[in-house]
Enzyme design. Structure first.
Site, short mmCIF file in Angstrom:
data_model
loop_
_atom_site.label_atom_id
_atom_site.label_comp_id
_atom_site.label_asym_id
_atom_site.label_seq_id
_atom_site.Cartn_x
_atom_site.Cartn_y
_atom_site.Cartn_z
N ALA A 86 -26.56 17.46 16.09
CA ALA A 86 -27.04 16.09 15.85
C ALA A 86 -26.12 15.27 14.98
O ALA A 86 -26.50 14.18 14.55
CB ALA A 86 -28.44 16.14 15.24
N TYR A 126 -17.29 27.37 30.18
CA TYR A 126 -18.28 26.35 29.85
C TYR A 126 -19.35 26.29 30.94
O TYR A 126 -20.55 26.17 30.64
CB TYR A 126 -17.60 25.00 29.69
CG TYR A 126 -18.54 23.90 29.27
CD1 TYR A 126 -19.14 23.91 28.01
CD2 TYR A 126 -18.84 22.84 30.13
CE1 TYR A 126 -20.01 22.91 27.62
CE2 TYR A 126 -19.71 21.84 29.74
CZ TYR A 126 -20.29 21.88 28.49
OH TYR A 126 -21.16 20.88 28.11
N GLY A 174 -26.94 14.17 20.44
CA GLY A 174 -27.88 14.62 19.43
C GLY A 174 -28.15 13.57 18.37
O GLY A 174 -29.30 13.35 17.98
N SER A 233 -25.66 21.02 31.87
CA SER A 233 -24.63 20.18 32.49
C SER A 233 -24.52 20.51 33.97
O SER A 233 -24.76 21.64 34.40
CB SER A 233 -23.26 20.43 31.83
OG SER A 233 -22.23 19.77 32.53
N GLY A 278 -22.68 12.09 18.99
CA GLY A 278 -23.00 12.11 20.41
C GLY A 278 -24.47 12.03 20.76
O GLY A 278 -25.25 11.30 20.15
#
Length: 265
Positions: free
Chosen positions: A6, A157, A11, A131, A9
């Site tokens: 957080a 990823y 968050g 994602s 971005g």
């Protein structure tokens, strides 16, 4: 509302939006300087209300355990746990715990945190930032360490994001008293990634704003559970079927058990 990752971005944008609507927010980040700045922004968004804060590096499971202890000590209940922390690792790196950094930071650490907070999550909402890149890789529950010689950051990823989707779905099956979803936030303009990857996420055209992606996280966290599909994966506001390897209940169950063993649960 507990939001990991957080300090910038998606968050941070979500934390500000939660605070603006009067929610108490706990801001979790890795970098002390960015965390301090994020806390100031969340405080301002909430009209001066002081948010909770904790610095934790998810590449160190001991710090995840410290975070869980802090939350158990300071939060009598947790309405939303947004497992948003994570990122791309530009080259092979093994953590202090012996695991490849991408799978630990994006999956094993949030898995551990969620499990340690289980007693506070009855009736809560779990929201995992996944994602569309999950299509590019699949997690190997038999090997969270990987190999420097075969490491590819995109595949690693993708595997970690597949793990996020599998974990959200398996949590829905195992914990009927918790609503659990995952989502693709878009390709968001942020400080995401390392090296050249970070430059792409900061300066490439046509990226999603953090505010728009944060609003999607807030929507998933606050929409009545009856209007969501428990265990579902969302792209925008639309329930979407993930790749076959990320929607296999048997793979999800195996990943859950292997992850529990890896983090000594």
């Amino acid at each position: 509302m507990v939001i990991t990752g957080a300090s910038s971005g998606v968050g941070l944008a979500a934390a500000e939006q939660f605070a603006a609507q009067g929610d108490r927010v706990v801001v979790v980040g890795r970098d002390e300087g960015r965390l301090e700045a994020a806390v100031a922004r969340v405080r301002a968004a909430g009209g001066g209300r002081e948010p909770g804060r904790f610095r934790a590096d998810f590449e160190r499971l001991a710090e995840v355990r410290d975070l869980a202890a802090y939350l158990l000590d300071t939060c009598p209940s947790i309405d939303v746990l947004a497992n948003n922390a994570g990122g791309m690792v530009g080259g092979y790196r093994r953590t202090a715990d012996g695991y490849e950094a991408t799978i630990q930071g994006n999956h094993l650490a949030p898995f551990l945190l969620t499990r340690l907070l289980r007693e506070r999550l009855t009736g809560a909402r779990l929201v995992a930032t996944a994602s569309r890149v999950h299509t590019q890789g699949r997690p190997d529950p038999d090997d969270f360490t990987g190999d420097a010689g075969t490491y590819r950051w995109g595949r690693a990823y993708g595997a970690a994001k597949s793990a996020n989707i599998l974990f959200a779905a398996e949590a829905a099956r195992r914990w009927p008293d918790v609503t659990s979803v995952s989502f693709h936030p878009g390709v968001v303009r942020s400080n995401f990634g390392e090296g050249p990857v970070r430059l792409v996420y900061r300066f490439a055209p046509f990226l999603t704003t953090p505010e728009k992606a944060g609003a999607l996280l807030v929507w998933l966290a606050t929409t009545p559970a009856a209007e969501l599909t428990d265990g579902g994966y969302y792209v925008g506001h639309k329930l979407t079927t993930p790749a076959a390897h990320a929607s296999d209940p048997a793979a999800a169950a195996k990943l859950w058990d292997a992850s529990a063993a890896a983090v000594a649960l």
